[in-house]
Design an enzyme around this catalytic site. Structure first.
Site, PDB file in Angstrom:
ATOM      1  N   ASP A   7      -3.555  -9.140 -14.086  1.00 38.04           N
ATOM      2  CA  ASP A   7      -2.585 -10.183 -14.410  1.00 38.04           C
ATOM      3  C   ASP A   7      -3.125 -11.513 -13.884  1.00 38.04           C
ATOM      4  O   ASP A   7      -4.267 -11.595 -13.409  1.00 38.04           O
ATOM      5  CB  ASP A   7      -1.183  -9.816 -13.888  1.00 38.04           C
ATOM      6  N   CYS A  65      -3.956  -6.858  -9.591  1.00 41.05           N
ATOM      7  CA  CYS A  65      -2.858  -7.827  -9.614  1.00 41.05           C
ATOM      8  C   CYS A  65      -2.785  -8.433  -8.209  1.00 41.05           C
ATOM      9  O   CYS A  65      -3.747  -8.338  -7.437  1.00 41.05           O
ATOM     10  CB  CYS A  65      -1.539  -7.197 -10.076  1.00 41.05           C
ATOM     11  N   THR A  76      -0.895  -7.632  -5.516  1.00 44.01           N
ATOM     12  CA  THR A  76      -0.891  -6.595  -4.480  1.00 44.01           C
ATOM     13  C   THR A  76      -1.666  -5.346  -4.882  1.00 44.01           C
ATOM     14  O   THR A  76      -2.002  -4.529  -4.021  1.00 44.01           O
ATOM     15  CB  THR A  76       0.549  -6.135  -4.196  1.00 44.01           C
ATOM     16  N   ILE A  93      -0.182  -3.123  -6.497  1.00 44.45           N
ATOM     17  CA  ILE A  93       0.872  -2.102  -6.615  1.00 44.45           C
ATOM     18  C   ILE A  93       1.408  -2.011  -8.045  1.00 44.45           C
ATOM     19  O   ILE A  93       1.522  -0.915  -8.610  1.00 44.45           O
ATOM     20  CB  ILE A  93       2.010  -2.379  -5.616  1.00 44.45           C
ATOM     21  N   GLY A  94       1.729  -3.154  -8.638  1.00 42.56           N
ATOM     22  CA  GLY A  94       2.276  -3.142 -10.003  1.00 42.56           C
ATOM     23  C   GLY A  94       1.313  -2.507 -10.996  1.00 42.56           C
ATOM     24  O   GLY A  94       1.728  -1.682 -11.828  1.00 42.56           O
ATOM     25  N   HIS A 111     -12.329  13.429  -3.566  1.00 39.75           N
ATOM     26  CA  HIS A 111     -11.241  14.414  -3.520  1.00 39.75           C
ATOM     27  C   HIS A 111     -10.251  14.328  -4.686  1.00 39.75           C
ATOM     28  O   HIS A 111      -9.733  15.361  -5.111  1.00 39.75           O
ATOM     29  CB  HIS A 111     -10.445  14.249  -2.215  1.00 39.75           C
ATOM     30  N   ASN A 112      -9.964  13.134  -5.162  1.00 39.89           N
ATOM     31  CA  ASN A 112      -8.927  12.981  -6.199  1.00 39.89           C
ATOM     32  C   ASN A 112      -9.510  12.793  -7.598  1.00 39.89           C
ATOM     33  O   ASN A 112      -8.757  12.778  -8.571  1.00 39.89           O
ATOM     34  CB  ASN A 112      -8.021  11.771  -5.915  1.00 39.89           C
ATOM     35  N   ARG A 169     -12.454  23.027  -4.178  1.00 42.72           N
ATOM     36  CA  ARG A 169     -11.017  23.151  -3.921  1.00 42.72           C
ATOM     37  C   ARG A 169     -10.251  21.925  -4.417  1.00 42.72           C
ATOM     38  O   ARG A 169      -9.071  22.017  -4.756  1.00 42.72           O
ATOM     39  CB  ARG A 169     -10.755  23.375  -2.430  1.00 42.72           C
ATOM     40  N   HIS A 170     -10.935  20.801  -4.522  1.00 46.02           N
ATOM     41  CA  HIS A 170     -10.279  19.586  -4.997  1.00 46.02           C
ATOM     42  C   HIS A 170      -9.994  19.662  -6.493  1.00 46.02           C
ATOM     43  O   HIS A 170      -9.019  19.088  -6.972  1.00 46.02           O
ATOM     44  CB  HIS A 170     -11.119  18.358  -4.653  1.00 46.02           C
TER      45      HIS A 170
HETATM   46  C1  RB5 Z   1       2.773 -11.501  -9.503  1.00 57.40           C
HETATM   47  O1  RB5 Z   1       3.416 -12.550  -8.848  1.00 57.40           O
HETATM   48  C2  RB5 Z   1       2.821 -10.243  -8.646  1.00 57.40           C
HETATM   49  O2  RB5 Z   1       4.110  -9.789  -8.531  1.00 57.40           O
HETATM   50  C3  RB5 Z   1       1.916  -9.177  -9.206  1.00 57.40           C
HETATM   51  O3  RB5 Z   1       0.623  -9.670  -9.335  1.00 57.40           O
HETATM   52  C4  RB5 Z   1       1.793  -7.902  -8.393  1.00 57.40           C
HETATM   53  O4  RB5 Z   1       1.517  -8.200  -7.080  1.00 57.40           O
HETATM   54  C5  RB5 Z   1       2.867  -6.918  -8.563  1.00 57.40           C
HETATM   55  O5  RB5 Z   1       2.803  -5.789  -8.087  1.00 57.40           O
END
Ligand code: RB5
Length: 148
Positions: free
Chosen positions: A8, A65, A67, A69-70, A98-99, A132-133
């Site tokens: 992003d 992105c 973090t 995470i998204g 392993h994954n 095993r993995h």
């Molecule tokens: C964008 O501001 C931010 O929310 C996105 O890049 C990300 O960190 C979401 O998980």
């Protein structure tokens, strides 16, 4: 090896850094965007990367992105994807061993470009250990197969 890469707006600078790494190391890649400073939605870029990996058009994917995470949550919604959110060298290596992670997620607002390059390098170079993995990874695939 062919890599699909996407980010992003909050991951675009790190994506360019990782593209440079892949050019330097001779890794073929396809950039699925974004190529903008304006705000976009991470799922619009992470899911197409994951789909390229799932349908075999790419061997691996990298999603970025702010973090990480998204993009990791989004990529992991695609059947067959094992996306690992990684911000250190140890887990970069072990998630391949392993994954058998097939998509790497990172956050540009979390780590610097130097560490991110090292993480991507280790992740791209490390092979799955199997054994095993494989049994454990297969159980995830079997669960996916049971879903509608
Ligand atoms: C964008 O501001 C931010 O929310 C996105 O890049 C990300 O960190 C979401 O998980």
């Amino acid at each position: 090896m062919k890599v699909a890469i996407g980010s992003d707006h909050a991951g675009v600078n790190l994506k360019e850094e990782i593209k440079s790494l892949m050019e330097e190391t001779g890794v073929e890649y396809e950039d699925l965007g974004c190529n903008c400073d304006t705000s976009v939605d991470y799922s619009d870029y992470a899911i197409p990367v994951a789909e390229k990996v799932a349908n075999g058009e790419a061997d691996r994917g990298i999603v970025i992105c702010g973090t990480g995470i998204g993009v990791s949550i989004s990529a992991n919604k695609v059947k067959g994807i094992r996306c690992a959110l990684v911000h250190d060298l140890f887990t970069a290596k072990v998630t391949r061993l392993h994954n058998d992670s097939n998509v790497l997620a990172m956050g540009e607002r979390v780590i610097g470009p130097g560490l991110a390059r090292e993480i991507a390098k280790v992740w791209l170079e490390t092979s799955f250990e199997g054994g095993r993995h494989q049994r454990r990874v297969s159980k995830i695939s079997e669960y996916e197969d049971q879903q509608a």
